[in-house]
Scaffold this motif. Structure first.
Motif, PDB file in Angstrom:
ATOM      1  N   PRO A  19     -42.578   9.468  89.688  1.00 32.01           N
ATOM      2  CA  PRO A  19     -42.172   9.984  88.382  1.00 32.01           C
ATOM      3  C   PRO A  19     -40.686   9.692  88.175  1.00 32.01           C
ATOM      4  O   PRO A  19     -39.903   9.739  89.107  1.00 32.01           O
ATOM      5  CB  PRO A  19     -42.420  11.487  88.489  1.00 32.01           C
ATOM      6  N   ALA A  20     -40.312   9.432  86.950  1.00 32.06           N
ATOM      7  CA  ALA A  20     -38.935   9.073  86.641  1.00 32.06           C
ATOM      8  C   ALA A  20     -38.125  10.305  86.243  1.00 32.06           C
ATOM      9  O   ALA A  20     -37.594  10.383  85.153  1.00 32.06           O
ATOM     10  CB  ALA A  20     -38.919   8.031  85.536  1.00 32.06           C
ATOM     11  N   VAL A  34     -35.393  10.880  77.022  1.00 32.13           N
ATOM     12  CA  VAL A  34     -36.490  10.426  76.165  1.00 32.13           C
ATOM     13  C   VAL A  34     -36.147   9.074  75.565  1.00 32.13           C
ATOM     14  O   VAL A  34     -36.943   8.147  75.569  1.00 32.13           O
ATOM     15  CB  VAL A  34     -36.782  11.454  75.049  1.00 32.13           C
ATOM     16  N   ASP A  35     -34.945   8.969  75.010  1.00 37.71           N
ATOM     17  CA  ASP A  35     -34.426   7.717  74.474  1.00 37.71           C
ATOM     18  C   ASP A  35     -32.909   7.770  74.573  1.00 37.71           C
ATOM     19  O   ASP A  35     -32.365   8.662  75.229  1.00 37.71           O
ATOM     20  CB  ASP A  35     -34.937   7.451  73.041  1.00 37.71           C
ATOM     21  N   ALA A  36     -32.224   6.876  73.910  1.00 40.51           N
ATOM     22  CA  ALA A  36     -30.766   6.801  74.042  1.00 40.51           C
ATOM     23  C   ALA A  36     -30.065   8.073  73.569  1.00 40.51           C
ATOM     24  O   ALA A  36     -28.983   8.402  74.048  1.00 40.51           O
ATOM     25  CB  ALA A  36     -30.229   5.599  73.280  1.00 40.51           C
ATOM     26  N   ALA A  37     -30.663   8.815  72.651  1.00 42.60           N
ATOM     27  CA  ALA A  37     -30.005   9.993  72.081  1.00 42.60           C
ATOM     28  C   ALA A  37     -30.608  11.322  72.519  1.00 42.60           C
ATOM     29  O   ALA A  37     -29.962  12.360  72.410  1.00 42.60           O
ATOM     30  CB  ALA A  37     -30.041   9.906  70.551  1.00 42.60           C
ATOM     31  N   VAL A  38     -31.839  11.325  72.990  1.00 45.70           N
ATOM     32  CA  VAL A  38     -32.577  12.573  73.221  1.00 45.70           C
ATOM     33  C   VAL A  38     -32.950  12.721  74.694  1.00 45.70           C
ATOM     34  O   VAL A  38     -33.384  11.768  75.330  1.00 45.70           O
ATOM     35  CB  VAL A  38     -33.863  12.614  72.358  1.00 45.70           C
ATOM     36  N   PHE A  39     -32.796  13.952  75.204  1.00 49.28           N
ATOM     37  CA  PHE A  39     -33.276  14.286  76.539  1.00 49.28           C
ATOM     38  C   PHE A  39     -34.163  15.518  76.439  1.00 49.28           C
ATOM     39  O   PHE A  39     -34.102  16.277  75.480  1.00 49.28           O
ATOM     40  CB  PHE A  39     -32.129  14.476  77.544  1.00 49.28           C
ATOM     41  N   GLU A  40     -35.030  15.661  77.433  1.00 50.97           N
ATOM     42  CA  GLU A  40     -36.072  16.687  77.392  1.00 50.97           C
ATOM     43  C   GLU A  40     -35.990  17.575  78.623  1.00 50.97           C
ATOM     44  O   GLU A  40     -35.956  17.088  79.744  1.00 50.97           O
ATOM     45  CB  GLU A  40     -37.418  15.964  77.329  1.00 50.97           C
ATOM     46  N   ARG A  76     -36.152  19.270  69.109  1.00 49.46           N
ATOM     47  CA  ARG A  76     -37.511  19.780  68.907  1.00 49.46           C
ATOM     48  C   ARG A  76     -37.691  20.969  69.816  1.00 49.46           C
ATOM     49  O   ARG A  76     -37.365  20.918  71.003  1.00 49.46           O
ATOM     50  CB  ARG A  76     -38.541  18.701  69.261  1.00 49.46           C
ATOM     51  N   GLY A  77     -38.196  22.056  69.255  1.00 47.55           N
ATOM     52  CA  GLY A  77     -38.450  23.256  70.046  1.00 47.55           C
ATOM     53  C   GLY A  77     -39.610  23.050  71.009  1.00 47.55           C
ATOM     54  O   GLY A  77     -40.068  21.931  71.234  1.00 47.55           O
ATOM     55  N   ARG A  78     -40.093  24.142  71.560  1.00 51.26           N
ATOM     56  CA  ARG A  78     -41.184  24.058  72.544  1.00 51.26           C
ATOM     57  C   ARG A  78     -42.366  23.263  72.005  1.00 51.26           C
ATOM     58  O   ARG A  78     -42.821  23.491  70.897  1.00 51.26           O
ATOM     59  CB  ARG A  78     -41.635  25.458  72.930  1.00 51.26           C
ATOM     60  N   GLY A  79     -42.830  22.340  72.842  1.00 53.74           N
ATOM     61  CA  GLY A  79     -43.966  21.501  72.485  1.00 53.74           C
ATOM     62  C   GLY A  79     -44.337  20.674  73.695  1.00 53.74           C
ATOM     63  O   GLY A  79     -43.707  20.792  74.752  1.00 53.74           O
ATOM     64  N   PRO A  80     -45.336  19.818  73.578  1.00 56.58           N
ATOM     65  CA  PRO A  80     -45.760  19.005  74.718  1.00 56.58           C
ATOM     66  C   PRO A  80     -44.652  18.043  75.148  1.00 56.58           C
ATOM     67  O   PRO A  80     -43.936  17.494  74.320  1.00 56.58           O
ATOM     68  CB  PRO A  80     -46.975  18.235  74.211  1.00 56.58           C
ATOM     69  N   SER A  81     -44.553  17.840  76.443  1.00 56.08           N
ATOM     70  CA  SER A  81     -43.584  16.899  76.987  1.00 56.08           C
ATOM     71  C   SER A  81     -44.010  15.477  76.641  1.00 56.08           C
ATOM     72  O   SER A  81     -45.189  15.156  76.694  1.00 56.08           O
ATOM     73  CB  SER A  81     -43.512  17.056  78.508  1.00 56.08           C
ATOM     74  N   VAL A  90     -38.631  21.124  75.808  1.00 61.60           N
ATOM     75  CA  VAL A  90     -37.747  21.253  74.653  1.00 61.60           C
ATOM     76  C   VAL A  90     -36.829  20.040  74.664  1.00 61.60           C
ATOM     77  O   VAL A  90     -36.318  19.665  75.719  1.00 61.60           O
ATOM     78  CB  VAL A  90     -36.918  22.556  74.717  1.00 61.60           C
ATOM     79  N   GLN A  91     -36.638  19.434  73.503  1.00 60.97           N
ATOM     80  CA  GLN A  91     -35.808  18.238  73.416  1.00 60.97           C
ATOM     81  C   GLN A  91     -34.440  18.565  72.827  1.00 60.97           C
ATOM     82  O   GLN A  91     -34.336  19.357  71.883  1.00 60.97           O
ATOM     83  CB  GLN A  91     -36.507  17.169  72.583  1.00 60.97           C
TER      84      GLN A  91
END
Length: 135
Positions: A19-20, A34-40, A76-81, A90-91
């Motif tokens: 897993p990464a 998640v991408d260049a701007a978002v982490f989870e 983004r609030g609580r939701g699927p990873s 949460v993102q």
């Protein structure tokens, strides 16, 4: 030479099968880009808002090099990873414009985790010291 190719293939598979997870916070939450701007933030199990903010602050500071005064925004609030098979994540972002988030004004609730809510890395880090159940 054939041994080298087999070894390289096995090594590639072993690395790809891991897993990464980019970071694990002191409270056990995993934080993945998640991408260049978002982490989870992916909590270990049932987790409260302070634990999630704590993990976001640790990641922002230790992995992204954010200053104590930098703002962390909920994307983004609580939701699927989107980075694991976990049901809850949460993102966050340090750059709301890049993530398409409009910052909210006024006070926030630590547990609501609504898009646009934000706090400084330093304030979020204070949540790391909140005893369980006291928030």
């Amino acid at each position: 030479m054939r041994f080298f190719h087999v070894f390289a293939a096995v090594l590639t598979f072993a690395v790809a099968a891991q897993p990464a997870y980019a970071f694990t916070s002191r409270n056990g939450a995993r934080v993945n880009q998640v991408d260049a701007a978002v982490f989870e933030v992916v909590p270990r199990g049932a987790s409260n808002g302070p634990d999630i903010w704590c993990a976001a602050s640790e990641y922002a500071r230790m992995q992204l090099g954010a200053s104590w005064s930098a703002e962390i925004f909920v994307v983004r609030g609580r939701g699927p990873s989107v980075t694991t098979n976990r049901r809850t994540a949460v993102q966050f972002t340090l750059d709301p414009a890049a993530a398409g988030v409009t910052p909210s004004g006024g006070s926030i609730s630590l547990n609501s985790l609504k898009a646009g809510e934000h706090m400084s890395v330093q304030l979020a880090n204070t949540q790391c010291n909140v005893p369980f159940g006291r928030f």
